[in-house]
Design a protein around this motif. Sequence first.
Motif, PDB file in Angstrom:
ATOM      1  N   PHE A  61      19.663  52.976 -56.978  1.00  0.00           N
ATOM      2  CA  PHE A  61      19.198  51.606 -56.866  1.00  0.00           C
ATOM      3  C   PHE A  61      19.982  50.786 -57.874  1.00  0.00           C
ATOM      4  O   PHE A  61      19.866  51.003 -59.079  1.00  0.00           O
ATOM      5  CB  PHE A  61      17.687  51.529 -57.101  1.00  0.00           C
ATOM      6  N   ASP A  62      20.798  49.873 -57.378  1.00  0.00           N
ATOM      7  CA  ASP A  62      21.764  49.135 -58.174  1.00  0.00           C
ATOM      8  C   ASP A  62      21.193  47.786 -58.607  1.00  0.00           C
ATOM      9  O   ASP A  62      20.871  46.953 -57.746  1.00  0.00           O
ATOM     10  CB  ASP A  62      23.018  48.944 -57.327  1.00  0.00           C
ATOM     11  N   PRO A  63      21.078  47.527 -59.904  1.00  0.00           N
ATOM     12  CA  PRO A  63      20.569  46.224 -60.343  1.00  0.00           C
ATOM     13  C   PRO A  63      21.457  45.062 -59.910  1.00  0.00           C
ATOM     14  O   PRO A  63      20.978  43.951 -59.726  1.00  0.00           O
ATOM     15  CB  PRO A  63      20.508  46.335 -61.864  1.00  0.00           C
ATOM     16  N   VAL A  64      22.746  45.307 -59.728  1.00  0.00           N
ATOM     17  CA  VAL A  64      23.650  44.242 -59.281  1.00  0.00           C
ATOM     18  C   VAL A  64      23.287  43.815 -57.859  1.00  0.00           C
ATOM     19  O   VAL A  64      23.374  42.633 -57.521  1.00  0.00           O
ATOM     20  CB  VAL A  64      25.124  44.685 -59.389  1.00  0.00           C
ATOM     21  N   LEU A  65      22.853  44.761 -57.032  1.00  0.00           N
ATOM     22  CA  LEU A  65      22.419  44.416 -55.680  1.00  0.00           C
ATOM     23  C   LEU A  65      21.184  43.522 -55.753  1.00  0.00           C
ATOM     24  O   LEU A  65      21.083  42.533 -55.019  1.00  0.00           O
ATOM     25  CB  LEU A  65      22.116  45.667 -54.864  1.00  0.00           C
ATOM     26  N   ALA A  66      20.266  43.841 -56.632  1.00  0.00           N
ATOM     27  CA  ALA A  66      19.056  43.019 -56.788  1.00  0.00           C
ATOM     28  C   ALA A  66      19.421  41.590 -57.188  1.00  0.00           C
ATOM     29  O   ALA A  66      18.835  40.626 -56.676  1.00  0.00           O
ATOM     30  CB  ALA A  66      18.126  43.647 -57.815  1.00  0.00           C
ATOM     31  N   ILE A  67      20.397  41.448 -58.057  1.00  0.00           N
ATOM     32  CA  ILE A  67      20.852  40.116 -58.469  1.00  0.00           C
ATOM     33  C   ILE A  67      21.472  39.391 -57.279  1.00  0.00           C
ATOM     34  O   ILE A  67      21.188  38.209 -57.034  1.00  0.00           O
ATOM     35  CB  ILE A  67      21.850  40.228 -59.639  1.00  0.00           C
ATOM     36  N   GLY A  68      22.303  40.090 -56.508  1.00  0.00           N
ATOM     37  CA  GLY A  68      22.916  39.496 -55.314  1.00  0.00           C
ATOM     38  C   GLY A  68      21.874  39.045 -54.308  1.00  0.00           C
ATOM     39  O   GLY A  68      21.992  37.966 -53.709  1.00  0.00           O
ATOM     40  N   ILE A  69      20.839  39.846 -54.121  1.00  0.00           N
ATOM     41  CA  ILE A  69      19.757  39.489 -53.195  1.00  0.00           C
ATOM     42  C   ILE A  69      19.054  38.221 -53.685  1.00  0.00           C
ATOM     43  O   ILE A  69      18.777  37.312 -52.896  1.00  0.00           O
ATOM     44  CB  ILE A  69      18.762  40.660 -53.036  1.00  0.00           C
ATOM     45  N   ARG A  70      18.775  38.157 -54.968  1.00  0.00           N
ATOM     46  CA  ARG A  70      18.095  36.973 -55.525  1.00  0.00           C
ATOM     47  C   ARG A  70      18.949  35.711 -55.342  1.00  0.00           C
ATOM     48  O   ARG A  70      18.438  34.646 -55.014  1.00  0.00           O
ATOM     49  CB  ARG A  70      17.764  37.174 -57.003  1.00  0.00           C
ATOM     50  N   PHE A  71      20.262  35.835 -55.564  1.00  0.00           N
ATOM     51  CA  PHE A  71      21.155  34.694 -55.350  1.00  0.00           C
ATOM     52  C   PHE A  71      21.189  34.305 -53.869  1.00  0.00           C
ATOM     53  O   PHE A  71      21.190  33.120 -53.538  1.00  0.00           O
ATOM     54  CB  PHE A  71      22.575  34.995 -55.836  1.00  0.00           C
ATOM     55  N   ALA A  72      21.230  35.288 -52.978  1.00  0.00           N
ATOM     56  CA  ALA A  72      21.253  35.004 -51.538  1.00  0.00           C
ATOM     57  C   ALA A  72      19.983  34.283 -51.107  1.00  0.00           C
ATOM     58  O   ALA A  72      20.033  33.366 -50.277  1.00  0.00           O
ATOM     59  CB  ALA A  72      21.438  36.297 -50.744  1.00  0.00           C
ATOM     60  N   ILE A  73      18.851  34.666 -51.667  1.00  0.00           N
ATOM     61  CA  ILE A  73      17.583  33.981 -51.374  1.00  0.00           C
ATOM     62  C   ILE A  73      17.650  32.547 -51.908  1.00  0.00           C
ATOM     63  O   ILE A  73      17.295  31.590 -51.204  1.00  0.00           O
ATOM     64  CB  ILE A  73      16.387  34.743 -51.976  1.00  0.00           C
ATOM     65  N   ALA A  74      18.113  32.394 -53.140  1.00  0.00           N
ATOM     66  CA  ALA A  74      18.194  31.075 -53.765  1.00  0.00           C
ATOM     67  C   ALA A  74      19.114  30.134 -52.986  1.00  0.00           C
ATOM     68  O   ALA A  74      18.864  28.933 -52.909  1.00  0.00           O
ATOM     69  CB  ALA A  74      18.668  31.202 -55.212  1.00  0.00           C
ATOM     70  N   GLU A  75      20.160  30.690 -52.385  1.00  0.00           N
ATOM     71  CA  GLU A  75      21.104  29.886 -51.603  1.00  0.00           C
ATOM     72  C   GLU A  75      20.641  29.672 -50.168  1.00  0.00           C
ATOM     73  O   GLU A  75      21.317  29.011 -49.388  1.00  0.00           O
ATOM     74  CB  GLU A  75      22.492  30.546 -51.608  1.00  0.00           C
ATOM     75  N   GLY A  76      19.515  30.264 -49.798  1.00  0.00           N
ATOM     76  CA  GLY A  76      18.978  30.081 -48.449  1.00  0.00           C
ATOM     77  C   GLY A  76      19.726  30.862 -47.382  1.00  0.00           C
ATOM     78  O   GLY A  76      19.731  30.482 -46.213  1.00  0.00           O
ATOM     79  N   LEU A  77      20.346  31.980 -47.777  1.00  0.00           N
ATOM     80  CA  LEU A  77      21.106  32.798 -46.827  1.00  0.00           C
ATOM     81  C   LEU A  77      20.260  33.916 -46.231  1.00  0.00           C
ATOM     82  O   LEU A  77      20.518  34.370 -45.112  1.00  0.00           O
ATOM     83  CB  LEU A  77      22.342  33.381 -47.512  1.00  0.00           C
ATOM     84  N   ILE A  78      19.297  34.385 -46.996  1.00  0.00           N
ATOM     85  CA  ILE A  78      18.341  35.380 -46.520  1.00  0.00           C
ATOM     86  C   ILE A  78      16.963  34.957 -47.001  1.00  0.00           C
ATOM     87  O   ILE A  78      16.839  34.088 -47.859  1.00  0.00           O
ATOM     88  CB  ILE A  78      18.664  36.817 -47.005  1.00  0.00           C
ATOM     89  N   ARG A  79      15.939  35.599 -46.421  1.00  0.00           N
ATOM     90  CA  ARG A  79      14.588  35.333 -46.915  1.00  0.00           C
ATOM     91  C   ARG A  79      13.840  36.645 -47.036  1.00  0.00           C
ATOM     92  O   ARG A  79      14.147  37.626 -46.350  1.00  0.00           O
ATOM     93  CB  ARG A  79      13.852  34.349 -46.023  1.00  0.00           C
ATOM     94  N   GLU A  80      12.878  36.605 -47.918  1.00  0.00           N
ATOM     95  CA  GLU A  80      12.038  37.769 -48.138  1.00  0.00           C
ATOM     96  C   GLU A  80      10.967  37.800 -47.057  1.00  0.00           C
ATOM     97  O   GLU A  80      10.395  36.776 -46.711  1.00  0.00           O
ATOM     98  CB  GLU A  80      11.406  37.674 -49.525  1.00  0.00           C
ATOM     99  N   THR A  81      10.717  38.981 -46.517  1.00  0.00           N
ATOM    100  CA  THR A  81       9.650  39.167 -45.536  1.00  0.00           C
ATOM    101  C   THR A  81       8.637  40.120 -46.148  1.00  0.00           C
ATOM    102  O   THR A  81       8.837  40.627 -47.245  1.00  0.00           O
ATOM    103  CB  THR A  81      10.198  39.760 -44.222  1.00  0.00           C
ATOM    104  N   GLY A  82       7.594  40.416 -45.399  1.00  0.00           N
ATOM    105  CA  GLY A  82       6.581  41.339 -45.896  1.00  0.00           C
ATOM    106  C   GLY A  82       7.113  42.736 -46.116  1.00  0.00           C
ATOM    107  O   GLY A  82       6.628  43.472 -46.971  1.00  0.00           O
ATOM    108  N   LYS A  83       8.144  43.116 -45.360  1.00  0.00           N
ATOM    109  CA  LYS A  83       8.668  44.488 -45.450  1.00  0.00           C
ATOM    110  C   LYS A  83      10.083  44.570 -46.004  1.00  0.00           C
ATOM    111  O   LYS A  83      10.670  45.638 -46.022  1.00  0.00           O
ATOM    112  CB  LYS A  83       8.629  45.139 -44.075  1.00  0.00           C
ATOM    113  N   GLY A  84      10.651  43.455 -46.397  1.00  0.00           N
ATOM    114  CA  GLY A  84      12.006  43.503 -46.915  1.00  0.00           C
ATOM    115  C   GLY A  84      12.665  42.141 -46.879  1.00  0.00           C
ATOM    116  O   GLY A  84      12.106  41.159 -47.364  1.00  0.00           O
ATOM    117  N   TYR A  85      13.829  42.086 -46.234  1.00  0.00           N
ATOM    118  CA  TYR A  85      14.637  40.872 -46.208  1.00  0.00           C
ATOM    119  C   TYR A  85      15.233  40.688 -44.823  1.00  0.00           C
ATOM    120  O   TYR A  85      15.470  41.654 -44.101  1.00  0.00           O
ATOM    121  CB  TYR A  85      15.763  40.965 -47.249  1.00  0.00           C
ATOM    122  N   GLU A  86      15.508  39.417 -44.490  1.00  0.00           N
ATOM    123  CA  GLU A  86      16.163  39.144 -43.217  1.00  0.00           C
ATOM    124  C   GLU A  86      17.151  38.010 -43.392  1.00  0.00           C
ATOM    125  O   GLU A  86      16.963  37.113 -44.210  1.00  0.00           O
ATOM    126  CB  GLU A  86      15.158  38.834 -42.113  1.00  0.00           C
TER     127      GLU A  86
END
Length: 157
Positions: A84-109
Amino acid sequence: MTNISAQNPRRLRFVRRPSPVLPEHRPLYKIGQVLLILQLCCRGGKASLPKLHLFNWALKTTPRQELILDAANTKQLKVPAWGFDPVLAIGIRFAIAEGLIRETGKGYEIVEAGEMFLMELLKDSDLFAAERKFLSTVGKDVTEAMVEAAAKSWEIA
């Protein structure tokens, strides 16, 4: 870099030097990888966090990619554990902040803005060429059920 001052040998002077950041540690690089994974390897552009980490882990070396390709062919994920890579978690957070993905109940889309960003990214065939080849080959053959079953085996062990 440190230099001993000629006037006073007890004083140190620190000179700040730029240091390169590995490409795989850059948030924009991780955002691109996440979008590729969601688009090419996940049904409906949705994935759980463990599945995103599995593919992120696999993208790092060829032997790991071979394990995932084998799982796609045999429909059994025989990976004892993955990182489990912390850099991936940071990338996911940035992608959410930029409106490229969103968090769902079971993960991300991936969302429409993410699809548009990815379309622009895919126009340059040199960008993520190795990742694209691997992820396209795997396709959607590694399912959430396979990932969940492998993760549950960790609890038993």
